[in-house]
Design a protein around this motif. Structure first.
Motif, mmCIF file in Angstrom:
data_model
loop_
_atom_site.group_PDB
_atom_site.id
_atom_site.type_symbol
_atom_site.label_atom_id
_atom_site.label_comp_id
_atom_site.label_asym_id
_atom_site.label_seq_id
_atom_site.Cartn_x
_atom_site.Cartn_y
_atom_site.Cartn_z
ATOM 1 N N THR A 210 -3.292 2.276 8.623
ATOM 2 C CA THR A 210 -3.590 1.843 7.253
ATOM 3 C C THR A 210 -3.471 0.327 7.146
ATOM 4 O O THR A 210 -4.318 -0.328 6.520
ATOM 5 C CB THR A 210 -2.632 2.536 6.255
ATOM 6 O OG1 THR A 210 -2.739 3.946 6.437
ATOM 7 C CG2 THR A 210 -2.964 2.175 4.820
ATOM 8 N N LYS B 240 0.855 -1.201 0.000
ATOM 9 C CA LYS B 240 0.000 0.000 0.000
ATOM 10 C C LYS B 240 0.884 1.242 0.000
ATOM 11 O O LYS B 240 1.863 1.317 0.748
ATOM 12 C CB LYS B 240 -0.885 0.012 1.258
ATOM 13 C CG LYS B 240 -1.813 1.210 1.352
ATOM 14 C CD LYS B 240 -2.994 1.070 0.422
ATOM 15 C CE LYS B 240 -3.903 2.280 0.435
ATOM 16 N NZ LYS B 240 -4.980 2.174 -0.555
ATOM 17 N N TYR C 131 0.539 5.731 -0.328
ATOM 18 C CA TYR C 131 -0.214 6.956 -0.582
ATOM 19 C C TYR C 131 0.803 7.943 -1.152
ATOM 20 O O TYR C 131 1.392 8.718 -0.407
ATOM 21 C CB TYR C 131 -0.813 7.527 0.704
ATOM 22 C CG TYR C 131 -2.041 6.814 1.199
ATOM 23 C CD1 TYR C 131 -3.206 6.781 0.451
ATOM 24 C CD2 TYR C 131 -2.047 6.196 2.451
ATOM 25 C CE1 TYR C 131 -4.346 6.145 0.914
ATOM 26 C CE2 TYR C 131 -3.185 5.562 2.916
ATOM 27 C CZ TYR C 131 -4.331 5.535 2.150
ATOM 28 O OH TYR C 131 -5.452 4.911 2.615
#
Ligand SMILES: Nc1ncnc2c1ncn2[C@@H]1O[C@H](COP(=O)(O)OP(=O)(O)OP(=O)(O)O)[C@@H](O)[C@H]1O
Length: 309
Positions: free
Chosen positions: A143, A110, A112
């Motif tokens: 997260t 993941k 961002y």
């Protein structure tokens, strides 16, 4: 300064202390109100311990914060997670994972924007395990927890939930319990709605309230009419009502004073252990993680996550 270190990780707290000490070195004056005994020790100087608007003890930080004489000071010092001694603390090796996992993450990534929060990470959560995700602010702990709960999509990899997790049996506790209760609605209305949704009998609510030390009459109040510690205990009750198999506690005690954190964590762990529920704890506090968890994942500041320990 009023609670200047709330929510800060240890590195950020040290930087804050350096800044405040530089202010003192420059001839400034400092008045700090804090629950954070580690910050108080770093700052030094004179300390007043207060309880219910009265000063119960005064002296130098060296004296009061290491060998306080008043029973309340001693209770505060004993409430630091490094000094806990609960029967549920599993010192030593983590129990071996058995049976099918509740959550199986395989090769999850993941990001961002700038850099991966975690990359190609695989882990499994089994019934009854207590996990802690630690690491500095912004490392990606929340997260990752949300990704494992499938509240946040991953960029790559898979998160598989066992059938046992269906029907509201994965629950989340937030840092600020006020955010998870409608502000103007009596607590009882919110709690009863959750019971109807999950078909929970009234006797279970009564039993849980008793276990966490909350009088049933308190539920007649609105969220702003109870203390933060009481509200978090009511949030724990609401989360435990549907007999969850996995509870994600996201900094759920970090806004509480150390004495309330100790009581609340004790309630939380006893509840999850009794239910055979897995616990996923996100915290900045290494001592809290060491006290509660038998499996740890330390996320570095930004980048590739370390392997689960
Ligand atoms: N929806 C989003 N959109 C963009 N960036 C996000 C989003 N959610 C989180 N981030 C960023 O991702 C990074 C990790 O956030 P996350 O809340 O997971 O960290 P954390 O380790 O839990 O931090 P803290 O301890 O401060 O709560 C942060 O830099 C944050 O600003």
């Amino acid at each position: 300064m009023d609670e200047p270190s709330k929510g800060l990780d240890p590195r950020a707290r040290d930087r804050l202390a350096d800044l405040l000490l530089a202010h003192l070195d420059g001839g400034g004056l400092l008045l700090t109100i804090t629950h954070d005994l580690r910050l108080a020790r770093r700052l030094g100087g004179d300390v007043l311990v207060m309880r219910e608007a009265c000063v119960v003890e005064a002296g130098t930080a060296g004296q009061v914060l290491t060998a306080g004489a008043h029973p309340y000071t001693r209770r505060l010092l004993g409430a630091e997670p490094s000094r806990w001694d609960f029967p549920w603390m599993r010192r030593g090796a983590a129990p071996a994972a058995t049976g099918a996992p509740l959550v199986a993450a395989h090769g999850i990534t993941k990001s961002y924007g700038a850099g991966d929060l975690f990359c190609d990470l695989s882990l499994q959560i089994h019934p009854g395990e207590r996990w802690a995700f630690t690491g500095p602010s912004g490392a990606g702990k929340t997260t990752l927890g949300n990704a494992l709960l499938r509240l946040t999509p991953v960029d790559a990899g898979t998160v598989v939930h066992a059938a046992a997790t269906r029907g509201g049996r994965v629950q989340k506790l937030y840092q600020d319990p006020g955010l998870s209760f409608p502000r103007r609605v009596p607590l009882e209305v919110t709690v009863r709605a959750a019971m109807r949704r999950h078909g929970v009998p009234g006797a279970r609510l009564a039993a849980l309230l008793e276990q966490v030390g909350i009088a049933p009459e308190m539920l007649r109040r609105r969220p702003d009419q109870v203390s933060g510690g009481e509200l978090q205990r009511i949030a724990i009750v609401r989360a435990m009502l549907p007999r969850p198999v996995l509870l994600f506690a996201d900094e759920a005690t970090s806004r509480l004073d150390v004495a309330t954190q100790q009581v609340t964590t004790d309630v939380l762990v006893r509840e999850v252990d009794e239910a055979g529920c897995a616990l996923l704890l996100v915290t900045h506090d290494d001592d809290l993680a060491a006290a509660v968890a038998d499996r740890r994942l330390e996320l570095p500041a930004r980048g590739r996550a370390a392997a689960p320990a």
